[in-house]
Design a protein around this motif. Sequence first.
Motif, PDB file in Angstrom:
ATOM      1  N   THR A  34      -1.075  -7.497  34.675  1.00 56.51           N
ATOM      2  CA  THR A  34      -1.190  -7.624  33.222  1.00 56.51           C
ATOM      3  C   THR A  34       0.083  -7.058  32.606  1.00 56.51           C
ATOM      4  N   PHE A  35       0.829  -7.876  31.882  1.00 53.97           N
ATOM      5  CA  PHE A  35       2.137  -7.477  31.367  1.00 53.97           C
ATOM      6  C   PHE A  35       2.016  -6.686  30.070  1.00 53.97           C
ATOM      7  N   ASP A  36       2.964  -5.759  29.889  1.00 51.74           N
ATOM      8  CA  ASP A  36       3.218  -5.262  28.541  1.00 51.74           C
ATOM      9  C   ASP A  36       4.164  -6.259  27.871  1.00 51.74           C
ATOM     10  N   GLU A  37       4.289  -6.190  26.576  1.00 49.47           N
ATOM     11  CA  GLU A  37       5.049  -7.197  25.825  1.00 49.47           C
ATOM     12  C   GLU A  37       6.512  -7.258  26.256  1.00 49.47           C
ATOM     13  N   GLU A  38       7.133  -6.110  26.473  1.00 53.01           N
ATOM     14  CA  GLU A  38       8.561  -6.089  26.829  1.00 53.01           C
ATOM     15  C   GLU A  38       8.803  -6.735  28.192  1.00 53.01           C
ATOM     16  N   SER A  39       7.965  -6.419  29.181  1.00 49.06           N
ATOM     17  CA  SER A  39       8.115  -7.004  30.519  1.00 49.06           C
ATOM     18  C   SER A  39       7.885  -8.512  30.485  1.00 49.06           C
ATOM     19  N   TYR A  40       6.888  -8.926  29.704  1.00 43.90           N
ATOM     20  CA  TYR A  40       6.564 -10.350  29.615  1.00 43.90           C
ATOM     21  C   TYR A  40       7.727 -11.137  29.019  1.00 43.90           C
TER      22      TYR A  40
END
Length: 350
Positions: A34-40
């Motif tokens: 499940t990604f955080d926004e920055e990683s995604y």
Amino acid sequence: MIKRNRAAISKFIIHKVGNKFNSATNIFSENTITFDEESYELMKPFLLKPFGNVTESFRFNHHANIELNELNNYSSQIFEDETAFIDVSKHIVNHLFEQSNSAQIKIGDVIIALFEDIEYKEVLTQAIGIFKIENKINFFQTFMEKGSLDVFVQKGISTKKLDKGCLIINSSDTEGKVVLSVDTNNYDAQYWLNNFLNVKYADDNNQHTQNYIEMCKDFSEEIIKEDFGVYEKSKFLAKTVDFFKENELVNINSFKEEVFNENEEFIPLFDDYKKQFETVNNVLVRNQFAVSDIVLKKQKQKIKTEIKLDTNIQIKLDIDAPDAANEYLEKGYDEEKKMKFYKVYFNEEN
């Protein structure tokens, strides 16, 4: 080519693939990420951007039955039942592991992702991405210790370069599912394309255009340049590009009639070379096909028309002006200096 404007990652997992020759085993994850926004926002373009300019497409292959192709089978399972994603992703890594038939095959992280709303030929669809990360880069990390900043080195994945990857598009034609592939570490192309994916080139206008232009480039280098010089090579390439620009449909007889109108002695050499090219590269060069403009544009950028002289002077011919060499460039021999020369006509310097 695909468009990723509306694409989204719906499932994502990372495993590690080993190598049978050095006893490195596979390591599997049991859960998706499940990604955080920055990683995604970093991950999605890293995975998809390399496919934005890909013009070659492939189709799954098998000597007996296409249904027995492992990746064709695994991708169908995921498209039909997304709950099987984790289990099938492990099978994909095991299949990749089985192809490590030499010690030079690198171990690495394997990313498997399911994408929604990939645009292919103006249709939104799903795609399965399989990506192998073989090389990691060093980077500095800083940290605070005892009131001072210190630094240490870590290894990580560069977001600028994808080592190996493929997209299996949930779109089929008479030949099967569409497969796109990139490989920047192509020292082991047999391992990725032939052994792991087991794919063949699609029988489409993109591939026909590419095969024909590649054949012309090789013919210009191996035959015309060797026997008639760089000047004739450059003229031939410029005429070839001009023919493709001016014709929506390539017919080999029309091509030879127009491109070799001043050099008819090239025609039997070209016919012989076509047979040789098909045999050596195991491809069929069609005698008639529709031109792919996107492939033509990409191939044109790779064509070199410089005439490099041993006097440290270069003459660059414009690939989009095939008649300029005949009209404004003359080749001769100076008896006094005992040297060849080019005479260039022009009105103004730019």
